[in-house]
Scaffold this motif. Structure first.
Motif, PDB file in Angstrom:
ATOM      1  N   UNK A  86       0.841  -1.198   0.000  1.00  0.00           N
ATOM      2  CA  UNK A  86       0.000   0.000   0.000  1.00  0.00           C
ATOM      3  C   UNK A  86       0.872   1.242   0.000  1.00  0.00           C
ATOM      4  N   UNK A  87       0.573   2.182  -0.898  1.00  0.00           N
ATOM      5  CA  UNK A  87       1.115   3.543  -0.862  1.00  0.00           C
ATOM      6  C   UNK A  87      -0.034   4.474  -1.223  1.00  0.00           C
ATOM      7  N   UNK A  88      -0.612   5.124  -0.216  1.00  0.00           N
ATOM      8  CA  UNK A  88      -1.814   5.917  -0.433  1.00  0.00           C
ATOM      9  C   UNK A  88      -1.666   7.326   0.144  1.00  0.00           C
ATOM     10  N   UNK A  89      -1.200   8.276  -0.646  1.00  0.00           N
ATOM     11  CA  UNK A  89      -1.241   9.669  -0.185  1.00  0.00           C
ATOM     12  C   UNK A  89      -2.673  10.161  -0.167  1.00  0.00           C
ATOM     13  N   UNK A  90      -2.982  11.093   0.720  1.00  0.00           N
ATOM     14  CA  UNK A  90      -4.365  11.553   0.818  1.00  0.00           C
ATOM     15  C   UNK A  90      -4.405  13.041   1.172  1.00  0.00           C
ATOM     16  N   UNK A  91      -5.511  13.653   0.828  1.00  0.00           N
ATOM     17  CA  UNK A  91      -5.832  15.020   1.232  1.00  0.00           C
ATOM     18  C   UNK A  91      -7.233  15.002   1.819  1.00  0.00           C
ATOM     19  N   UNK A  92      -7.364  15.581   3.010  1.00  0.00           N
ATOM     20  CA  UNK A  92      -8.656  15.646   3.675  1.00  0.00           C
ATOM     21  C   UNK A  92      -8.909  17.093   4.081  1.00  0.00           C
ATOM     22  N   UNK A  93     -10.056  17.623   3.712  1.00  0.00           N
ATOM     23  CA  UNK A  93     -10.407  19.001   4.062  1.00  0.00           C
ATOM     24  C   UNK A  93     -11.779  19.025   4.723  1.00  0.00           C
ATOM     25  N   UNK A  94     -11.931  19.925   5.698  1.00  0.00           N
ATOM     26  CA  UNK A  94     -13.202  20.109   6.396  1.00  0.00           C
ATOM     27  C   UNK A  94     -13.473  21.593   6.538  1.00  0.00           C
ATOM     28  N   UNK A  95     -14.727  21.979   6.407  1.00  0.00           N
ATOM     29  CA  UNK A  95     -15.083  23.397   6.473  1.00  0.00           C
ATOM     30  C   UNK A  95     -16.388  23.583   7.231  1.00  0.00           C
ATOM     31  N   UNK A  96     -16.572  24.796   7.740  1.00  0.00           N
ATOM     32  CA  UNK A  96     -17.799  25.172   8.446  1.00  0.00           C
ATOM     33  C   UNK A  96     -18.106  24.187   9.580  1.00  0.00           C
ATOM     34  N   UNK A  97     -17.094  23.994  10.434  1.00  0.00           N
ATOM     35  CA  UNK A  97     -17.254  23.131  11.613  1.00  0.00           C
ATOM     36  C   UNK A  97     -17.676  21.715  11.218  1.00  0.00           C
ATOM     37  N   UNK A  98     -16.989  21.172  10.221  1.00  0.00           N
ATOM     38  CA  UNK A  98     -17.178  19.790   9.749  1.00  0.00           C
ATOM     39  C   UNK A  98     -18.475  19.561   8.981  1.00  0.00           C
ATOM     40  N   UNK A  99     -19.196  20.601   8.652  1.00  0.00           N
ATOM     41  CA  UNK A  99     -20.415  20.389   7.877  1.00  0.00           C
ATOM     42  C   UNK A  99     -20.101  19.966   6.442  1.00  0.00           C
ATOM     43  N   UNK A 100     -18.999  20.447   5.878  1.00  0.00           N
ATOM     44  CA  UNK A 100     -18.566  20.093   4.524  1.00  0.00           C
ATOM     45  C   UNK A 100     -17.239  19.357   4.633  1.00  0.00           C
TER      46      UNK A 100
END
Length: 389
Positions: A86-100
């Motif tokens: 396994x080689x899995x780079x990732x990007x995770x973003x959250x906005x508006x207090x985790x609503x999006x």
């Protein structure tokens, strides 16, 4: 692996540049606000930043798993060697207090890189959210658990045979009672990962309902890493309904070329149930499945399977022992029954972010399997190192 390493380094470098240029330009006459952005860079938290009051959070990292596998059967040693599983780079973003929420994750350890997850979710309230994109389908507790926090190096063979995989579609989800009751209902195209469109001109429906009467039970098979936990139990039921149009490859006798031949359409129904218990330093997970496939032309196919696994931290937060056993008969009209027993030793250096596992599996099959196990008794030894940033 050099091209994979270069690709990974290039991706992380691009992410760092994107994060830098995304920051608002500071006015020369305005004093800097030390609490406007909070950056972090560590093994446990990855690379990212968050704004004041968590209005926007960006995290980036990579999951890698390196394994040594040794497989033997009645024919002798059939496979051994190291591989980067396994080689899995990732990007995770959250906005508006985790609503999006946004998440993207490719797999670079395969011969051809592929996209695993590309999803966006909007959840304005705990009771109702919607997710679209390509993501984990909501069938079985184990499959819904993120790979880095699984107890074993991989999913049970029984789970892999009966569940659906990642797919493209949309899903409604939510919870109530502080997470004690949760639901998921999705419609997917049924093509599997990295395939757009809808070849079958129909949808695959998947649903899950889970109740945790004592307390909310996060999807984590190693909760005791944070210390002894109070008793908790979760019970879930799952279902898949799919109208499929399968095909097969065969050789054209006139040309000698491989051609794709359509098979009769079929209706596939799969049911599942699972139980998860966590108490102090102990965890238990059991899952069972039943499937029925009814072709428009031909005999009905029925199958079943189930497995159970349990683990205990002998040394709190550092050393865990676990065991798993499973049985399945995917087609009761054929001699294709599988039975397996596994034992596992896990050593946690920095939690799930840096850990090592040694697993032995005994596998008995009535027939040669699609993934290369010989009919009869097989033995497999796996040593894995996981690095999760």
């Amino acid at each position: 692996m050099s091209h994979r390493i270069r690709a990974l380094a290039s991706g992380l470098a691009s992410l760092a540049l994107a994060s830098f240029f995304a920051l608002p330009a500071a006015r020369a006459d305005a004093p800097a606000k030390s609490d406007e952005f909070e950056f972090h860079a560590s093994l446990a938290d990855g690379l990212g930043f968050r704004t004041a009051q968590d209005k926007f959070v960006l995290d980036a990292g990579v999951l890698s798993q390196t394994r040594f596998d040794l497989i033997s059967n009645s024919d002798g040693l059939s496979s051994d060697g190291f591989n980067v599983a396994v080689v899995r780079p990732y990007i995770r973003a959250r906005a508006f207090h985790d609503q999006v929420r946004f998440f993207v994750q490719p797999e670079l350890a395969t011969a051809t890189p592929k996209l695993l997850d590309l999803e966006i979710a909007w959840q304005p309230m705990p009771e109702l959210g919607i997710k679209v994109g390509q993501f984990l389908t909501p069938f079985s507790r184990a499959f819904f658990t993120p790979v880095p926090i699984l107890q074993f190096p991989d999913f049970s063979r029984v789970n892999e045979r009966f569940r659906a995989g990642r797919d493209t579609g949309m899903m409604l989800f939510g919870s109530t009672g502080k997470g004690r009751l949760e639901y998921y209902a999705g419609a997917f195209n049924g093509n599997g990962i990295d395939k757009g469109g809808n070849d079958d001109t129909s949808v695959m429906g998947i649903g899950r309902l889970a109740v945790s009467p004592v307390r909310a039970m996060p999807y984590d098979e190693t909760p005791s890493l944070r210390g002894a936990v109070p008793f908790g139990i979760s019970i879930g039921v799952n279902g898949i309904a799919d109208r499929a149009h399968p095909t097969k490859q065969q050789t054209d006798p006139a040309t000698g070329q491989q051609t794709t031949v359509a098979l009769p359409a079929e209706t596939r129904l799969t049911a599942g149930a699972d139980v998860f218990i966590a108490w102090d330093r102990f965890t238990f997970l059991g899952e069972a499945y039943a499937r029925q496939v009814q072709p428009d032309e031909g005999k009905r196919i029925q199958g079943f399977g189930g497995y159970a696994q349990a683990g205990y931290f002998v040394v709190p937060k550092r050393f865990e022992i676990a065991a798993r056993a499973g049985v399945m008969d995917p087609d009761t009209s054929k001699p294709d029954t599988e039975r397996s027993v596994e034992g596992l030793l896990n050593g946690y250096i920095v939690g799930n972010h840096l850990k090592m596992g040694l697993r032995y599996m005994w596998l008995r099959t009535d027939a040669k399997t699609a993934d290369g196990y010989a009919a009869g008794t097989n033995h497999k030894l796996t040593f894995q190192v996981q690095l999760w940033i």
